[in-house]
Design a protein around this motif. Structure first.
Motif, PDB file in Angstrom:
ATOM      1  N   LYS A 133       0.815  -1.229   0.000  1.00  0.00           N
ATOM      2  CA  LYS A 133       0.000   0.000   0.000  1.00  0.00           C
ATOM      3  C   LYS A 133       0.844   1.272   0.000  1.00  0.00           C
ATOM      4  O   LYS A 133       0.547   2.229   0.709  1.00  0.00           O
ATOM      5  N   GLY A 134       1.931   1.264  -0.764  1.00  0.00           N
ATOM      6  CA  GLY A 134       2.765   2.451  -0.895  1.00  0.00           C
ATOM      7  C   GLY A 134       3.885   2.580   0.116  1.00  0.00           C
ATOM      8  O   GLY A 134       4.685   3.510   0.036  1.00  0.00           O
ATOM      9  N   PHE A 135       3.968   1.668   1.075  1.00  0.00           N
ATOM     10  CA  PHE A 135       5.064   1.707   2.038  1.00  0.00           C
ATOM     11  C   PHE A 135       6.351   1.231   1.376  1.00  0.00           C
ATOM     12  O   PHE A 135       6.328   0.382   0.484  1.00  0.00           O
ATOM     13  N   VAL A 136       7.471   1.792   1.815  1.00  0.00           N
ATOM     14  CA  VAL A 136       8.793   1.406   1.331  1.00  0.00           C
ATOM     15  C   VAL A 136       9.583   0.906   2.534  1.00  0.00           C
ATOM     16  O   VAL A 136       9.458   1.446   3.642  1.00  0.00           O
ATOM     17  N   PHE A 137      10.394  -0.114   2.310  1.00  0.00           N
ATOM     18  CA  PHE A 137      11.201  -0.708   3.370  1.00  0.00           C
ATOM     19  C   PHE A 137      12.668  -0.617   2.968  1.00  0.00           C
ATOM     20  O   PHE A 137      13.037  -0.993   1.853  1.00  0.00           O
ATOM     21  N   LEU A 138      13.477  -0.106   3.869  1.00  0.00           N
ATOM     22  CA  LEU A 138      14.912   0.048   3.639  1.00  0.00           C
ATOM     23  C   LEU A 138      15.678  -0.755   4.680  1.00  0.00           C
ATOM     24  O   LEU A 138      15.233  -0.896   5.812  1.00  0.00           O
ATOM     25  N   SER A 139      16.844  -1.233   4.288  1.00  0.00           N
ATOM     26  CA  SER A 139      17.797  -1.809   5.229  1.00  0.00           C
ATOM     27  C   SER A 139      19.077  -1.002   5.117  1.00  0.00           C
ATOM     28  O   SER A 139      19.647  -0.876   4.031  1.00  0.00           O
ATOM     29  N   LEU A 140      19.492  -0.417   6.239  1.00  0.00           N
ATOM     30  CA  LEU A 140      20.734   0.349   6.301  1.00  0.00           C
ATOM     31  C   LEU A 140      21.744  -0.448   7.104  1.00  0.00           C
ATOM     32  O   LEU A 140      21.408  -1.038   8.134  1.00  0.00           O
ATOM     33  N   GLU A 141      22.983  -0.432   6.654  1.00  0.00           N
ATOM     34  CA  GLU A 141      24.034  -1.157   7.372  1.00  0.00           C
ATOM     35  C   GLU A 141      25.136  -0.199   7.792  1.00  0.00           C
ATOM     36  O   GLU A 141      25.559   0.667   7.026  1.00  0.00           O
ATOM     37  N   ASP A 142      25.603  -0.393   9.020  1.00  0.00           N
ATOM     38  CA  ASP A 142      26.799   0.294   9.498  1.00  0.00           C
ATOM     39  C   ASP A 142      27.688  -0.746  10.174  1.00  0.00           C
ATOM     40  O   ASP A 142      27.420  -1.944  10.067  1.00  0.00           O
ATOM     41  N   GLU A 143      28.697  -0.314  10.888  1.00  0.00           N
ATOM     42  CA  GLU A 143      29.643  -1.271  11.478  1.00  0.00           C
ATOM     43  C   GLU A 143      29.034  -2.097  12.606  1.00  0.00           C
ATOM     44  O   GLU A 143      29.609  -3.096  13.020  1.00  0.00           O
ATOM     45  N   THR A 144      27.854  -1.712  13.101  1.00  0.00           N
ATOM     46  CA  THR A 144      27.222  -2.459  14.189  1.00  0.00           C
ATOM     47  C   THR A 144      26.165  -3.443  13.703  1.00  0.00           C
ATOM     48  O   THR A 144      25.717  -4.289  14.469  1.00  0.00           O
ATOM     49  N   GLY A 145      25.729  -3.326  12.456  1.00  0.00           N
ATOM     50  CA  GLY A 145      24.707  -4.238  11.948  1.00  0.00           C
ATOM     51  C   GLY A 145      23.737  -3.555  11.007  1.00  0.00           C
ATOM     52  O   GLY A 145      24.060  -2.554  10.379  1.00  0.00           O
ATOM     53  N   ILE A 146      22.518  -4.106  10.950  1.00  0.00           N
ATOM     54  CA  ILE A 146      21.509  -3.643   9.998  1.00  0.00           C
ATOM     55  C   ILE A 146      20.343  -3.018  10.742  1.00  0.00           C
ATOM     56  O   ILE A 146      19.870  -3.555  11.746  1.00  0.00           O
ATOM     57  N   ALA A 147      19.881  -1.873  10.235  1.00  0.00           N
ATOM     58  CA  ALA A 147      18.689  -1.206  10.757  1.00  0.00           C
ATOM     59  C   ALA A 147      17.599  -1.294   9.699  1.00  0.00           C
ATOM     60  O   ALA A 147      17.828  -0.977   8.530  1.00  0.00           O
ATOM     61  N   ASN A 148      16.418  -1.738  10.112  1.00  0.00           N
ATOM     62  CA  ASN A 148      15.273  -1.827   9.216  1.00  0.00           C
ATOM     63  C   ASN A 148      14.443  -0.562   9.341  1.00  0.00           C
ATOM     64  O   ASN A 148      14.074  -0.159  10.449  1.00  0.00           O
ATOM     65  N   ILE A 149      14.141   0.049   8.201  1.00  0.00           N
ATOM     66  CA  ILE A 149      13.444   1.332   8.162  1.00  0.00           C
ATOM     67  C   ILE A 149      12.107   1.151   7.459  1.00  0.00           C
ATOM     68  O   ILE A 149      12.045   0.550   6.379  1.00  0.00           O
ATOM     69  N   ILE A 150      11.050   1.694   8.051  1.00  0.00           N
ATOM     70  CA  ILE A 150       9.729   1.709   7.429  1.00  0.00           C
ATOM     71  C   ILE A 150       9.450   3.138   6.995  1.00  0.00           C
ATOM     72  O   ILE A 150       9.527   4.075   7.799  1.00  0.00           O
ATOM     73  N   VAL A 151       9.112   3.296   5.713  1.00  0.00           N
ATOM     74  CA  VAL A 151       8.842   4.616   5.155  1.00  0.00           C
ATOM     75  C   VAL A 151       7.379   4.657   4.714  1.00  0.00           C
ATOM     76  O   VAL A 151       6.974   3.888   3.839  1.00  0.00           O
ATOM     77  N   THR A 152       6.606   5.552   5.318  1.00  0.00           N
ATOM     78  CA  THR A 152       5.199   5.689   4.949  1.00  0.00           C
ATOM     79  C   THR A 152       5.090   6.344   3.574  1.00  0.00           C
ATOM     80  O   THR A 152       6.035   7.005   3.111  1.00  0.00           O
ATOM     81  N   PRO A 153       3.950   6.202   2.909  1.00  0.00           N
ATOM     82  CA  PRO A 153       3.783   6.835   1.596  1.00  0.00           C
ATOM     83  C   PRO A 153       4.020   8.348   1.618  1.00  0.00           C
ATOM     84  O   PRO A 153       4.631   8.889   0.683  1.00  0.00           O
ATOM     85  N   ASP A 154       3.590   9.044   2.660  1.00  0.00           N
ATOM     86  CA  ASP A 154       3.792  10.495   2.743  1.00  0.00           C
ATOM     87  C   ASP A 154       5.265  10.865   2.866  1.00  0.00           C
ATOM     88  O   ASP A 154       5.734  11.801   2.212  1.00  0.00           O
TER      89      ASP A 154
END
Length: 92
Positions: free
Chosen positions: A20-41
């Motif tokens: 439904k228009g949501f976007v999901f990102l995975s960001l990585e740094d030296e400590t691991g992975i962060a999961n990001i939820i991005v709303t349509p707005d």
């Protein structure tokens, strides 16, 4: 609600047709992975940055739902970094 700031290289961008228009990102740094939820707005407001920038800085709210920890993004900006050019695994 806990406000957080995370940053890293984008390793995955996903925009499933069933989300439904949501976007999901995975960001990585030296400590691991962060999961990001991005709303349509938020995606509409930061689309070029989300799609084009290899490194992102994300401000948002920490979520812990069904055993999964993620950040619901409120603001996203490109990080200026002269590091190696990395390619993310993008699924649209």
């Amino acid at each position: 609600m806990q406000a957080v700031r995370v940053a890293g290289v984008v390793v995955v961008r996903q925009q499933p047709g069933t989300a439904k228009g949501f976007v999901f990102l995975s960001l990585e740094d030296e400590t691991g992975i962060a999961n990001i939820i991005v709303t349509p707005d938020v995606f509409a407001a930061h689309k070029r940055t989300i799609v084009d920038a290899p490194y992102l800085l994300v401000d948002g709210v920490l979520q812990h739902l069904q055993g999964s920890i993620s950040v619901k993004a409120d603001r996203i900006e490109s990080l200026q970094y002269a590091g190696p050019e990395l390619e993310s695994h993008d699924f649209r």
